[in-house]
Scaffold this active site. Structure first.
Site, short mmCIF file in Angstrom:
data_model
loop_
_atom_site.label_atom_id
_atom_site.label_comp_id
_atom_site.label_asym_id
_atom_site.label_seq_id
_atom_site.Cartn_x
_atom_site.Cartn_y
_atom_site.Cartn_z
N LYS A 210 3.11 11.47 -11.57
CA LYS A 210 2.31 10.45 -12.26
C LYS A 210 3.54 9.08 -12.50
CE LYS A 210 -0.10 13.71 -14.47
NZ LYS A 210 -0.75 13.83 -16.74
N GLU B 54 10.45 18.01 -25.67
CA GLU B 54 9.62 17.78 -24.76
C GLU B 54 9.60 19.40 -23.73
OE1 GLU B 54 8.05 14.09 -24.02
OE2 GLU B 54 6.32 15.69 -22.04
N ARG C 249 1.01 -0.84 -0.02
CA ARG C 249 -0.08 0.07 -0.03
C ARG C 249 0.76 0.88 -0.34
NH1 ARG C 249 -3.19 -3.01 3.89
NH2 ARG C 249 -4.92 -4.10 2.57
N HIS D 157 -0.62 16.12 -26.27
CA HIS D 157 -0.06 14.61 -25.87
C HIS D 157 -1.96 14.03 -26.47
CE1 HIS D 157 2.63 15.33 -22.86
NE2 HIS D 157 3.03 14.54 -22.54
N LYS E 259 7.50 23.51 -13.67
CA LYS E 259 6.44 22.20 -13.48
C LYS E 259 6.35 21.77 -12.24
CE LYS E 259 5.20 17.21 -14.05
NZ LYS E 259 5.74 16.12 -14.92
N ARG F 70 -2.87 21.32 -14.72
CA ARG F 70 -2.30 21.03 -14.58
C ARG F 70 -2.27 20.32 -15.98
NH1 ARG F 70 1.03 16.27 -11.32
NH2 ARG F 70 2.63 14.61 -12.66
N HIS G 40 -0.76 10.92 -27.33
CA HIS G 40 -0.62 9.88 -27.43
C HIS G 40 -1.94 8.41 -28.11
CE1 HIS G 40 -0.34 10.54 -22.73
NE2 HIS G 40 0.66 10.00 -23.23
N HIS H 238 8.39 8.60 -27.54
CA HIS H 238 7.46 9.08 -26.50
C HIS H 238 7.20 10.93 -27.40
CE1 HIS H 238 4.96 10.33 -24.09
NE2 HIS H 238 5.21 11.51 -23.29
N ASN I 244 -0.11 18.40 -20.74
CA ASN I 244 -0.14 17.77 -21.87
C ASN I 244 -0.57 18.30 -23.20
OD1 ASN I 244 -0.24 15.64 -19.94
ND2 ASN I 244 -2.62 15.79 -19.12
N GLU J 79 -4.32 16.98 -11.11
CA GLU J 79 -4.78 17.28 -12.49
C GLU J 79 -6.27 17.30 -12.34
OE1 GLU J 79 -2.58 15.93 -16.28
OE2 GLU J 79 -4.41 15.86 -17.23
P1 NAD Z 1 12.74 5.75 -21.88
O1 NAD Z 1 12.70 5.39 -20.71
O2 NAD Z 1 12.88 4.55 -23.15
O3 NAD Z 1 14.61 5.52 -22.14
C1 NAD Z 1 15.14 5.96 -23.73
C2 NAD Z 1 16.28 5.33 -24.29
O4 NAD Z 1 17.24 5.01 -23.41
C3 NAD Z 1 15.92 4.01 -23.47
O5 NAD Z 1 16.09 2.41 -24.36
C4 NAD Z 1 16.85 3.57 -21.81
O6 NAD Z 1 17.06 2.36 -21.82
C5 NAD Z 1 17.24 4.38 -22.60
N1 NAD Z 1 18.26 5.17 -21.72
C6 NAD Z 1 18.46 6.10 -20.35
N2 NAD Z 1 19.15 6.28 -19.92
C7 NAD Z 1 20.13 6.41 -20.42
C8 NAD Z 1 21.71 7.03 -20.46
N3 NAD Z 1 22.07 7.81 -19.42
N4 NAD Z 1 22.05 6.96 -21.85
C9 NAD Z 1 21.87 5.95 -22.39
N5 NAD Z 1 20.62 5.05 -22.79
C10 NAD Z 1 20.08 5.47 -21.47
O7 NAD Z 1 12.05 6.92 -22.81
P2 NAD Z 1 12.02 8.26 -21.92
O8 NAD Z 1 12.11 9.03 -23.05
O9 NAD Z 1 12.87 9.03 -20.56
O10 NAD Z 1 10.89 8.51 -21.02
C11 NAD Z 1 9.50 8.27 -21.88
C12 NAD Z 1 7.67 7.70 -20.93
O11 NAD Z 1 8.15 8.39 -19.38
C13 NAD Z 1 6.99 6.89 -21.92
O12 NAD Z 1 6.96 5.97 -21.14
C14 NAD Z 1 6.00 8.17 -21.28
O13 NAD Z 1 4.38 8.48 -20.63
C15 NAD Z 1 6.87 8.69 -19.80
N6 NAD Z 1 6.54 9.82 -19.51
C16 NAD Z 1 5.91 9.98 -17.73
C17 NAD Z 1 5.72 11.44 -17.41
C18 NAD Z 1 5.57 11.86 -16.22
O14 NAD Z 1 4.59 12.35 -15.83
N7 NAD Z 1 5.20 10.02 -15.52
C19 NAD Z 1 5.77 12.30 -18.50
C20 NAD Z 1 6.79 12.01 -19.51
C21 NAD Z 1 6.75 11.08 -19.83
N1 GLY Z 2 3.77 14.95 -18.05
C1 GLY Z 2 2.61 15.53 -17.82
C2 GLY Z 2 2.04 15.25 -16.49
O1 GLY Z 2 3.46 15.12 -15.44
O2 GLY Z 2 1.68 16.16 -16.00
#
Ligand code: NAD
Ligand code: GLY
Length: 367
Positions: free
Chosen positions: A144, A186, A122, A249, A228, A242, A253, A266, A246, A238
């Site tokens: 998130k 982004e 939990r 998005h 942010k 907030r 998405h 992404h 997006n 949100e």
């Molecule tokens: P990712 O986590 O897939 O990383 C991209 C690639 O880079 C992967 O292959 C990873 O293994 C590699 N990598 C990571 N760090 C590295 C480094 N220092 N050197 C070499 N390679 C490295 O992708 P991302 O772009 O970081 O994140 C995208 C994800 O984040 C999506 O799933 C998206 O939905 C999510 N997201 C979440 C939020 C949130 O608020 N929680 C906001 C934006 C995006």
């Molecule tokens: N990436 C959108 C949010 O965190 O709200």
């Protein structure tokens, strides 16, 4: 070292940003003494990041009992099976509520780990060590967490804040250029929704930023995190402002789900969605045609983002996928659009014919 605080009452936390943080013994001591409860640490990472940074991360938590879980890499593995792998590791070794999970990786590892932390027993503490630019400017901040479902992106999740975020800019040196550009796309979102001068500055410094100039990068990460943090402090779950984060998005998405997770990055789908949002904003008479063209031009020419959507996604498919968007209210689609560069708005009264025109514009978006 730069810091940003996320003010959320008892859930407040700090972001530490800068070069060499993973080797900073004073920071490690401070976090261990002041932020983490006594107990074991489990680092969650993936097969790409582990060989690069797991040893350093383990050294950061020296003095604590520390194990690691290494997940498969990629958006295609951001699913409940990955969360289950974490549960099984923790349960089979009887990890208790005093355990801290550490997410070492990009947004995928961060979102999975945060969701596991939110739900294991939990809720247990977690720390974010983001290793992509996108994760440092966005996903590690704001709480998130979650995973994808075959029927929709990020459909299973929880709002759950980390105890702190450690963004070491040195790790960006191993990130492929395509990932850096997707992260920068982004970054432009913050300028587009809230700060025109920041968008102009990003466009002007695009070359140095894509080359990952360390001083500029730390400043950019701090600016994004400050924006942010302000938005999240105002609207953690949100219910209002907030949603502006997006931008791009709703369309993005849909493209990510339609093309199969991991085909487009992404950040690339968000950039594509931002061009579609700019096109729709211009059709509604909000954004000037000139500014809409500028949004497309900066994303395409300065940051190398795709600006033509995949030809095989039909309007019906978009509408079907977008109907599952989390911003939808009582069956009504809501879009984040632009009144002008620097002013994002939530729009729920978009005429069907204008939306369809955007969905069918293909390579003529923002013309
Ligand atoms: P990712 O986590 O897939 O990383 C991209 C690639 O880079 C992967 O292959 C990873 O293994 C590699 N990598 C990571 N760090 C590295 C480094 N220092 N050197 C070499 N390679 C490295 O992708 P991302 O772009 O970081 O994140 C995208 C994800 O984040 C999506 O799933 C998206 O939905 C999510 N997201 C979440 C939020 C949130 O608020 N929680 C906001 C934006 C995006
Ligand atoms: N990436 C959108 C949010 O965190 O709200």
């Amino acid at each position: 070292m730069l810091t940003v605080d996320v003010e959320l009452g008892v859930r407040s936390y700090s972001l530490f940003i800068g070069s060499g943080l993973l080797g900073d013994a004073a920071l490690a001591h401070k976090i261990s003494a002041e932020t983490l409860r006594p107990g074991k640490v489990v680092i969650v990472t993936n097969e790409v990041v582990a060989p690069l940074y797991l040893a350093q991360a383990k050294a950061f938590f020296a003095g604590r009992d520390c194990e690691a879980i290494v997940l498969a890499d990629g958006e295609a593995h951001k699913d409940l099976a990955a969360v289950s792998t974490i549960y099984e590791f923790l349960l089979s070794r009887k990890y208790d509520r005093h355990t801290t999970l550490v997410a070492l990786g990009g947004g995928v590892v961060g979102d999975i780990t945060g969701f596991a932390a939110a739900t294991y027993l939990r809720g247990i503490d977690f720390v974010q060590i983001p290793t992509t630019l996108l994760a440092q400017v966005d996903s590690s901040v704001g709480g998130k967490t979650g995973v994808n479902h075959p029927l929709g992106k990020n459909m299973i999740g929880a709002f759950y804040q980390p105890r702190c975020v450690i963004a070491d800019t040195d790790v960006l040196s191993t990130l492929p250029p395509r990932e850096i550009k997707a992260g920068l796309a982004e970054v432009t979102k913050y300028g587009l929704i809230r700060d025109r001068a920041f968008f102009d500055w990003l466009a002007e410094h695009a070359a140095a930023l894509t080359a990952c100039d360390p001083t500029l990068m730390a400043e950019v990460i701090q600016t994004c995190c400050r924006i942010k943090a302000e938005v999240v402090a105002e609207d953690e779950c949100e219910t209002g402002v907030r949603a502006l984060l997006n931008l791009g998005h709703t369309f993005g998405h849909a493209i990510e789900t339609a093309t199969g997770y991991g085909t487009w990055l992404h950040g690339e789908t968000v950039a594509m969605g931002t061009v579609m949002a700019a096109d729709l904003s211009a059709r509604l008479g909000w954004l000037s045609a000139e500014d809409a063209r500028r949004v497309r031009r900066v994303l395409e020419e300065n940051f190398g983002m795709p600006v033509v959507p995949p030809a095989d996604i039909t309007t019906e498919r978009y509408l079907d996928l977008m109907a599952s968007d989390k911003k939808t209210e009582r069956g009504k689609l809501r879009f984040i659009l632009l009144r002008e560069i620097g002013q994002g708005v939530v729009a729920s009264d978009v005429e069907a014919n204008q939306l369809e025109a955007t969905l069918e514009a293909g390579d003529r978006l923002c013309e």
